[in-house]
Design a protein around this motif. Structure first.
Motif, PDB file in Angstrom:
ATOM      1  N   ILE A 156       0.833  -1.206   0.000  1.00 13.52           N
ATOM      2  CA  ILE A 156       0.000   0.000   0.000  1.00 13.52           C
ATOM      3  C   ILE A 156       0.868   1.256   0.000  1.00 13.52           C
ATOM      4  O   ILE A 156       0.575   2.227  -0.710  1.00 13.52           O
ATOM      5  CB  ILE A 156      -0.959  -0.017   1.202  1.00 13.52           C
ATOM      6  N   GLN A 157       1.952   1.242   0.774  1.00 15.08           N
ATOM      7  CA  GLN A 157       2.834   2.404   0.812  1.00 15.08           C
ATOM      8  C   GLN A 157       3.470   2.668  -0.544  1.00 15.08           C
ATOM      9  O   GLN A 157       3.625   3.822  -0.960  1.00 15.08           O
ATOM     10  CB  GLN A 157       3.923   2.209   1.869  1.00 15.08           C
ATOM     11  N   GLU A 158       3.806   1.601  -1.251  1.00 13.44           N
ATOM     12  CA  GLU A 158       4.400   1.755  -2.590  1.00 13.44           C
ATOM     13  C   GLU A 158       3.404   2.413  -3.554  1.00 13.44           C
ATOM     14  O   GLU A 158       3.765   3.295  -4.335  1.00 13.44           O
ATOM     15  CB  GLU A 158       4.832   0.391  -3.133  1.00 13.44           C
ATOM     16  N   ILE A 159       2.154   2.004  -3.471  1.00 13.40           N
ATOM     17  CA  ILE A 159       1.131   2.590  -4.331  1.00 13.40           C
ATOM     18  C   ILE A 159       0.884   4.044  -3.933  1.00 13.40           C
ATOM     19  O   ILE A 159       0.728   4.926  -4.790  1.00 13.40           O
ATOM     20  CB  ILE A 159      -0.184   1.773  -4.269  1.00 13.40           C
ATOM     21  N   ALA A 331       3.287  -2.722 -13.098  1.00 17.27           N
ATOM     22  CA  ALA A 331       4.455  -1.938 -13.522  1.00 17.27           C
ATOM     23  C   ALA A 331       5.018  -1.122 -12.358  1.00 17.27           C
ATOM     24  O   ALA A 331       6.242  -0.983 -12.204  1.00 17.27           O
ATOM     25  CB  ALA A 331       4.069  -1.017 -14.687  1.00 17.27           C
ATOM     26  N   ILE A 332       4.143  -0.567 -11.525  1.00 18.25           N
ATOM     27  CA  ILE A 332       4.610   0.211 -10.368  1.00 18.25           C
ATOM     28  C   ILE A 332       5.365  -0.691  -9.400  1.00 18.25           C
ATOM     29  O   ILE A 332       6.438  -0.315  -8.879  1.00 18.25           O
ATOM     30  CB  ILE A 332       3.413   0.889  -9.671  1.00 18.25           C
ATOM     31  N   ILE A 333       4.858  -1.884  -9.147  1.00 18.70           N
ATOM     32  CA  ILE A 333       5.542  -2.817  -8.245  1.00 18.70           C
ATOM     33  C   ILE A 333       6.875  -3.259  -8.849  1.00 18.70           C
ATOM     34  O   ILE A 333       7.894  -3.342  -8.149  1.00 18.70           O
ATOM     35  CB  ILE A 333       4.649  -4.047  -7.956  1.00 18.70           C
ATOM     36  N   ASN A 334       6.905  -3.518 -10.139  1.00 23.85           N
ATOM     37  CA  ASN A 334       8.132  -3.997 -10.781  1.00 23.85           C
ATOM     38  C   ASN A 334       9.230  -2.940 -10.842  1.00 23.85           C
ATOM     39  O   ASN A 334      10.400  -3.223 -10.615  1.00 23.85           O
ATOM     40  CB  ASN A 334       7.833  -4.495 -12.202  1.00 23.85           C
ATOM     41  N   GLU A 338       9.183   5.531  -7.432  1.00 19.68           N
ATOM     42  CA  GLU A 338       9.952   6.686  -7.901  1.00 19.68           C
ATOM     43  C   GLU A 338       9.993   6.723  -9.422  1.00 19.68           C
ATOM     44  O   GLU A 338       9.912   7.791 -10.038  1.00 19.68           O
ATOM     45  CB  GLU A 338      11.369   6.626  -7.331  1.00 19.68           C
ATOM     46  N   TRP A 339      10.129   5.560 -10.043  1.00 20.46           N
ATOM     47  CA  TRP A 339      10.105   5.481 -11.520  1.00 20.46           C
ATOM     48  C   TRP A 339       8.794   6.040 -12.048  1.00 20.46           C
ATOM     49  O   TRP A 339       8.780   6.833 -12.997  1.00 20.46           O
ATOM     50  CB  TRP A 339      10.269   4.020 -11.944  1.00 20.46           C
ATOM     51  N   PHE A 340       7.669   5.647 -11.432  1.00 21.39           N
ATOM     52  CA  PHE A 340       6.362   6.095 -11.894  1.00 21.39           C
ATOM     53  C   PHE A 340       6.215   7.600 -11.703  1.00 21.39           C
ATOM     54  O   PHE A 340       5.665   8.290 -12.565  1.00 21.39           O
ATOM     55  CB  PHE A 340       5.269   5.345 -11.129  1.00 21.39           C
TER      56      PHE A 340
END
Length: 597
Positions: A156-159, A331-334, A338-340
């Motif tokens: 969840i934090q990554e999203i 894609a966000i998880i992979n 920061e990339w997104f």
């Protein structure tokens, strides 16, 4: 695994299917076999490649050569010239090279050059019915990553860190929605994908489900792990049979490969999916109406709060995102939050998929970074307006959005900018209009759609939109009065603050934006009883130019109402009291003697 020297990707999206791609695909299979190339050339039926008005389209790799409007009769030439002799069939190229110039390949074509594909990363590139091809492009890697390395809180934090906002409407932060649902009390929770895409001219979600269904399945499983849900539902409208078929196939394959079901990838996490097919009600795109429909009830919205995150499907906490939102998750998880965040703008990171339609040379599906301008989308990717007509407006957000005009062409497109301009992002429909479009009629069209699709539960939407439609209809018939504009604005503002759901609240937007930006056009209909764009039939006036008329009598013979009379070899006359403004006389006159005003 067999290695091929060439791959022929045949677009198998709904648009290309309607233009005959199946016959092209079958002919390729026959010709490949006839030339004994089965071990060298792989023919793949993909999802939508994007250029919907040029089908059937194919792309040949490894070169990336793009062929358009391919017919079965062209296939033998492509096989013999391109695949055997290595010579491109220039007459079928999307863009032909200038004398001595380089042939533009797939990613060098104007339509694709400025695109950044995340949600559509696999659409048009893989066989959507082959899970192996999805896995070969890092499919289900993100699911494995979160199940073995992340806690639900870390997912969840990554999203949240990515800044991803919901791609189906107002752009609510996705990570926050996930967090609210996880923290809601209750042991049973659900994940729901809203694929009830009903906006006129919109086909973004359909194309993802047709071309890359596993990306949505994987994302929903990740969401289930993050919020503590073991069951998900994909709500798809019945008008998308190909999407339903390919999604069902993908769910079956995912179960067979251990990506759905009990103890996914050998872990203690279990998650499964079911498809629910909607009956085509536009209001079921609203999340509470959608949930009611899944439960087997009439699809009607309910007041909020409580929000679905705390009390949703069968009264349990429920996470709802649309197809495009879910398609971004793997894609966000992979690649990381920061990339997104480096794509798009500060407040609207990432990309947006638009269904580009209407008066534009290149119609189809495009995915661009947030912050690109309307001018770039229409005049670079879209190739401009056909027949050198003047750009007039672009409707974004479908029936819930508003019109952008010439003054907005260089404005960056993101959530805040569109709202400030009187429109909204919505799901991503983008309909381009030129000088031949009547903006009063455009407003009437969208209001007629939303009024017809109103569920009728609340008075402002049921009755208010009906009254607005009656006023707009009067104006297009030349029966309007100036006070009608004030009444339209008053009704619109009342409906916006009193309607029960977001669909009713946004229904007046096209009317408000067209009055704001094209008030002079409304006044022409009211004061002058004329439609400047010559669209509103009741305000048209056909007459015979006596200096041009040869007296042939064709117009009189073709007129369905016998409204035209005269003598041979003398100018004819149109009786305006009988004329129904059908335009047949102007169509049939060989001397262009019929004038329209």
């Amino acid at each position: 695994m067999k290695l091929y020297r060439a791959h022929v990707l045949v677009c198998g999206g709904a648009g290309c299917i309607s233009s005959g791609c199946k016959a092209v695909l079958d002919r390729f299979t026959e010709e490949i076999k006839a030339h004994n190339l089965e071990d060298e050339v792989h023919v793949v039926e993909t999802g939508c490649i994007g250029t919907c008005d040029l089908g059937p389209v194919i792309v040949v790799y490894p070169e990336g050569v793009f062929y358009k409007e391919v017919t079965p009769d062209d296939v033998k030439e492509i096989v013999e010239e391109h695949l055997i002799k290595g010579r491109f069939v220039t007459r079928l190229l999307y863009e032909r090279p200038v004398s001595g110039g380089q042939i533009p390949y797939y990613d060098e074509i104007d339509f694709f050059r400025k695109q950044k594909r995340i949600a559509l990363r696999n659409v048009g590139m893989i066989n959507p019915e082959a899970i192996e091809e999805y896995i070969a492009r890092d499919g289900y890697f993100a699911l494995g990553k979160v199940l073995t390395k992340y806690t639900p809180e870390q997912v969840i934090q990554e999203i949240k860190d990515s800044g991803l906002r919901g791609r189906g409407g107002a752009g609510f932060p996705t990570g926050l929605k996930w967090e609210f649902t996880k923290n809601a009390p209750g042991e049973v929770k659900y994940v729901v994908c809203n694929a009830d895409e009903g906006d006129p001219g919109a086909f973004m979600d359909r194309s993802v489900l047709e071309g890359d269904p596993h990306s949505v399945i994987e994302a929903m499983a990740i969401a289930g792990y993050a919020i503590g849900a073991n069951q998900g539902y994909v709500y798809v409208r019945a008008e998308y049979p190909l999407a339903v078929q390919r999604l069902a196939n993908a769910i079956e394959k995912a179960r067979a490969f251990g990506m759905l079901g009990k103890n996914i990838l050998g872990t203690d996490f279990s998650f499964d999916l079911e498809i629910r097919v909607g009956a085509g009600a536009f209001v079921c795109g609203e999340e509470t109406a959608l949930l009611a429909s899944i439960e087997g009830k009439r699809g009607e919205p309910r007041p909020k709060p409580p929000f679905p995150a705390s009390e949703g499907l069968w009264g349990k906490p429920t996470l709802i995102n649309n197809v495009e939102t879910f398609a971004n998750i793997p894609a966000i998880i992979n690649y990381g939050a920061e990339w997104f965040r480096q794509i798009g703008t500060k407040n609207s990171p990432g990309t947006k998929v638009f269904a580009l339609a209407g008066k534009v040379n290149n119609t189809g599906l495009v995915e661009v970074p947030m912050g690109v301008t309307l001018r770039e989308i229409i005049f670079e990717l879209g190739g401009g307006i056909p027949n050198n007509k003047r750009f007039k407006a672009a409707q974004t957000g479908g029936p819930s959005g508003g019109c952008l005009t010439e003054k907005h062409l260089d404005q960056p497109i993101d959530y805040e900018s569109l709202v400030a301009a009187g429109s909204m992002m919505g799901s991503g429909g983008l309909i381009v209009m030129d000088e031949d479009n009547c903006m009063v009629d455009v407003a009437r069209f969208f209001l007629e759609f939303t009024q017809d699709e109103s569920c009728g539960k609340c008075t402002p939407c049921r009755i208010g939109t009906k009254r607005m439609l009656e006023i707009l209809t009067r104006i297009t018939q030349g029966k309007g009065e100036e006070k009608d504009l004030e009444l339209l604005e008053e009704l619109a503002k009342t409906i916006k603050i009193t309607a029960l759901c977001g669909l009713g609240q946004s229904a007046p937007n096209p009317v408000l934006s067209t009055i704001q930006n094209f008030r002079d056009e409304y006044l022409a209909h009211i004061r002058d009883k004329k439609c400047p764009a010559k669209v509103c039939r009741a305000l048209l006036h056909y007459s015979v130019n006596s200096e041009v008329c040869r007296g042939c009598g064709i117009c009189a013979r073709e007129c369905p109402e016998k409204a035209i009379s005269g003598e041979r070899k003398k100018p004819y006359f149109i009786n305006q009291d009988v004329c129904i403004k059908c335009g047949v006389c102007a169509e049939k006159c060989p001397f262009d003697a019929i004038s329209l005003s």
